[in-house]
Scaffold this motif. Structure first.
Motif: not given
Ligand code: GRF
Length: 233
Positions: A71-76
């Motif tokens: 998984t990857q989290t790429l916050s806006h």
């Protein structure tokens, strides 16, 4: 395949199997779960290779982790422009090099350049019978309008929000005692059926977006989406 020209994003063939999916989410991830479950059946022609969320608290990230999927989290947050965010997203995706992107409750509008790059290789599921009820709050709007039938649509993603060529729809009767939550739950149950099914078609090389922007199934252009009608359960 017929003489119809296909979009340059050529559908996968035998050697590409299992087709690797990147699934983009923002929340619960129940459609992600349906894709994971389908991918774990013995004969599945696809696998979920990466899950990306723009929210760190998305339940879908836990679902992916439980299934052993990276998984990857790429916050806006922290990106001043949509283009900046999409460039970062493109970088994550280019490393993973998926054969297909599945948007599954990803609550962001993508820039035309990003969409163009993935056109023909990016699907979305939307909780309405498109072209009716694009956008949000579809269940409330269907009830307010008194429509007898509602549903969900899997479609190719184009730069037009919820406007890309439809592939597969599930029709769900609206019941007299429905409220938005009850109706949403019945629609969601059908989403979990049609999203893996359309993904399977793509992975099997049966589904493509032609260069004239039409959905092709088994080499023939679809004038209207394939429709599945759910019972009231
Ligand atoms: C679904 O209703 C889907 O149609 C819409 O967003 C919702 C996502 O739900 N695009 P979940 O995160 O898959 O449970």
């Amino acid at each position: 395949m017929t003489a119809n020209r296909l979009h340059p994003a050529v559908p996968p063939n035998e050697r590409d199997r299992p087709l690797r999916l990147a699934v983009l989410i923002s929340g619960s991830g129940s459609n992600l779960q349906a894709l994971i479950d389908a991918s774990q059946r013995g004969d599945a022609p696809f696998e979920v290779g990466l899950v990306i969320s723009n929210r760190a608290d998305a339940l879908g990230l836990e679902r992916a982790a439980r299934a052993g999927i990276p998984t990857q989290t790429l916050s806006h947050r922290g990106f001043e422009t949509r283009a900046g965010y999409d460039a970062a997203l493109a970088e994550l995706l280019s490393e993973a090099a998926p054969g297909l992107i599945a948007l599954a409750g990803f609550m962001r509008i993508l820039t035309p350049g990003f969409v163009e790059h993935w056109q023909g290789r990016m699907l979305n599921i939307h909780p309405s019978l498109l072209p009716s009820y694009r956008g949000l709050h579809t269940h409330q709007r269907v009830l307010a309008a008194g429509d007898p039938v509602h549903g969900a649509t899997v479609h190719f993603v184009t730069a037009e929000l919820d406007g890309g060529p439809a592939i597969l729809q599930a029709r769900v009767p609206v019941l007299a005692d429905d409220d938005p939550d009850r109706l949403a739950a019945r629609v969601l149950k059908q989403e979990h059926h049609i999203y893996p099914l359309a993904t399977r078609w793509f992975a099997e090389g049966r589904l493509a977006l032609s260069s004239d922007g039409r959905t092709q199934l088994d080499g023939k252009p679809l004038d209207s989406p394939v429709i599945i009608t759910a019972d009231t359960a």
